[in-house]
Motif scaffolding. Structure first.
Motif, short mmCIF file in Angstrom:
data_model
loop_
_atom_site.label_atom_id
_atom_site.label_comp_id
_atom_site.label_asym_id
_atom_site.label_seq_id
_atom_site.Cartn_x
_atom_site.Cartn_y
_atom_site.Cartn_z
N ASP A 2 -12.83 92.11 24.51
CA ASP A 2 -14.36 91.58 24.93
C ASP A 2 -15.15 92.32 23.91
O ASP A 2 -15.55 93.36 23.98
CB ASP A 2 -14.42 91.82 26.29
CG ASP A 2 -16.05 91.68 26.75
OD1 ASP A 2 -16.78 91.14 25.71
OD2 ASP A 2 -16.27 91.73 27.81
N HIS A 26 -21.32 88.63 31.47
CA HIS A 26 -20.07 88.74 31.18
C HIS A 26 -19.34 87.38 31.18
O HIS A 26 -18.18 87.48 31.73
CB HIS A 26 -19.54 89.97 32.11
CG HIS A 26 -20.02 91.25 31.78
ND1 HIS A 26 -19.29 91.88 30.65
CD2 HIS A 26 -20.74 92.09 32.26
CE1 HIS A 26 -19.80 93.18 30.47
NE2 HIS A 26 -20.75 93.17 31.66
N ASP A 63 -15.14 86.32 29.09
CA ASP A 63 -15.73 86.86 28.09
C ASP A 63 -14.81 87.49 27.09
O ASP A 63 -15.08 88.34 26.31
CB ASP A 63 -16.89 87.84 28.67
CG ASP A 63 -16.21 88.93 29.56
OD1 ASP A 63 -14.91 88.89 29.84
OD2 ASP A 63 -16.89 89.89 29.93
N GLN A 94 -17.95 96.08 23.19
CA GLN A 94 -17.68 97.21 23.96
C GLN A 94 -16.26 97.41 24.24
O GLN A 94 -15.93 98.50 24.63
CB GLN A 94 -18.20 96.33 25.37
CG GLN A 94 -17.34 95.09 26.03
CD GLN A 94 -17.31 95.10 27.30
OE1 GLN A 94 -18.36 95.11 28.13
NE2 GLN A 94 -16.09 95.00 28.14
#
Ligand code: F6R
Ligand code: MG
Ligand code: MG
Length: 369
Positions: free
Chosen positions: A10, A17, A51, A93
């Motif tokens: 992701d 999200h 996501d 992330q």
């Protein structure tokens, strides 16, 4: 030998999200097309679920190849740049480190890959999940290869009748064990029922299968738990899996059958809630209600000398409509528990969420009884 790898991350959601922005898929497609023209990979498909960007790659470089992992890392890096420009949510992330060291394991992205001798005809299914953790595959993978009430071939087909071996990871202690079904079915279930700790990693045929060599994997799951890598909650694990089918293995329909039951899994909203696993088509792989409910996409391919012929969007089948309906009813039922268990995860699993920060503040208020 052919290797099929799914490497996923992701690297930014859109909005929040919920989905992958089209520009990220486009960039990944361009880069993989280029890698294909240079002969680094044989073929590819850019998949997604929620996501998560799921790179499905075929090649002849074996598992844990630094070329292949490096390629995926570069794709995620470049996509992160786009995610940053568009200010997508949580850009980058899942890339926990800046320095790539030859293998994406432990660096954030999830990996499921297996190397095998391509058969005369080789059907393979890529499962992509979002809003859940790797333990979500325990029940369906067990049922595919271990449960005669789900896979009829275990009873009827002499090759399957000899059973399968399950390699299970204890993700907290970093150890593993192999158990054979049907002989050790009860022992296997004793551990894999604890799906936050014990995770089925790989399935192998038995020595008596006769159609598939004993050492060749027939199913593999990504077991990477981001919370364990990072020590605290950094998004969820959103696992993927690859499963081979037919001729001495569960039939395509036997591989899909376990998903007709929307079993409860961990990982919904803030990685902190249990909810039903809903099988969906790619088109419906955008979780929005309470950031969910958790979902799974199944993409079917035929391998042809390493080429990925397909995919067919397998859960598009109307035959899964009833399961989806049931999932929505269960989602409603679970939601009504609000912050109470078992909708919210058991206290031990909340360790890896943001709840301990809240509890710490309350600590000084407690008095001895
Ligand atoms: C993440 C996820 C979401 C987030 C939630 C809160 O994959 O599933 O449910 O946990 O949206 O996100 P933050 O804390 O980033 O606002
Ligand atoms: Mg996310
Ligand atoms: Mg996700």
């Amino acid at each position: 030998m052919t290797t099929v790898s799914i490497i996923k991350a992701d690297v930014g959601g859109f909005p929040g999200h919920s989905t992958v922005h089209p520009k990220l898929k486009e960039k990944a497609g361009e880069m993989l097309k280029d890698a294909k023209s240079k002969g680094i990979i044989t073929d590819f498909f850019v998949g997604w679920c929620g996501d998560d960007l799921d790179l499905i790659l075929s090649h002849n470089k074996g598992t844990d190849s630094s070329d292949i992992h490096g390629l995926a890392w570069d794709v995620f890096k470049q996509c992160t740049e786009i995610a940053k420009e568009l200010k997508l949510y949580g850009a980058g992330q899942d890339l926990l480190s800046d320095a790539f060291s030859g293998n994406v394991k432990g660096m954030g992205p999830g990996v499921a890959e297996m190397e095998f001798e391509e058969r005369k005809s080789e059907p393979i299914i890529a499962f992509l999940m979002d809003k859940t953790d790797p333990g979500a595959f325990n029940l369906p993978v067990y049922r595919m290869f271990g449960d005669p009430f789900s896979t009829a071939g275990l009873v009827i087909d002499p090759a399957l009748h000899s059973g399968f071996k399950f390699e299970v990871f204890d993700v907290y202690k970093g150890r593993k064990v192999v158990m054979k079904c049907p002989e050790e079915m009860y022992d296997l279930l004793a551990i894999i029922g604890g799906r936050s700790k014990y995770i089925i990693k790989t399935v192998f045929p038995s020595a008596e299968n006769g159609k598939i060599p004993e050492k060749e994997p027939v199913a593999v799951v990504s077991t990477d738990k981001l919370s364990l890598i990072a020590g605290e909650y950094v998004g969820k694990d959103d696992p993927v899996a690859l499963v081979r089918a037919q001729s001495g293995l569960p039939a395509l329909g036997e591989v899909l059958e376990p998903f007709a039951f929307p079993h409860l899994v961990a990982g919904w909203m803030r990685g902190s809630h249990c909810g039903p696993m809903m099988p969906v088509s790619l088109e419906d792989a955008s979780p929005t209600r309470f950031d969910g409910p958790p979902r799974v996409v199944a993409l079917g391919f035929q391998l042809a000398n390493g080429k990925l012929v397909g995919p067919v969007d397998l859960f598009k089948d109307k035959a899964f409509d009833l399961t989806r309906q049931k999932s929505l009813e269960i989602a409603d039922y679970m939601r009504r528990h609000g912050p109470f268990e078992p909708h919210r995860l058991p206290q031990d699993d909340m360790e890896y969420t943001t709840l301990p920060k809240v509890l710490k503040k309350l600590e000084p208020r407690f008095e001895k009884i």
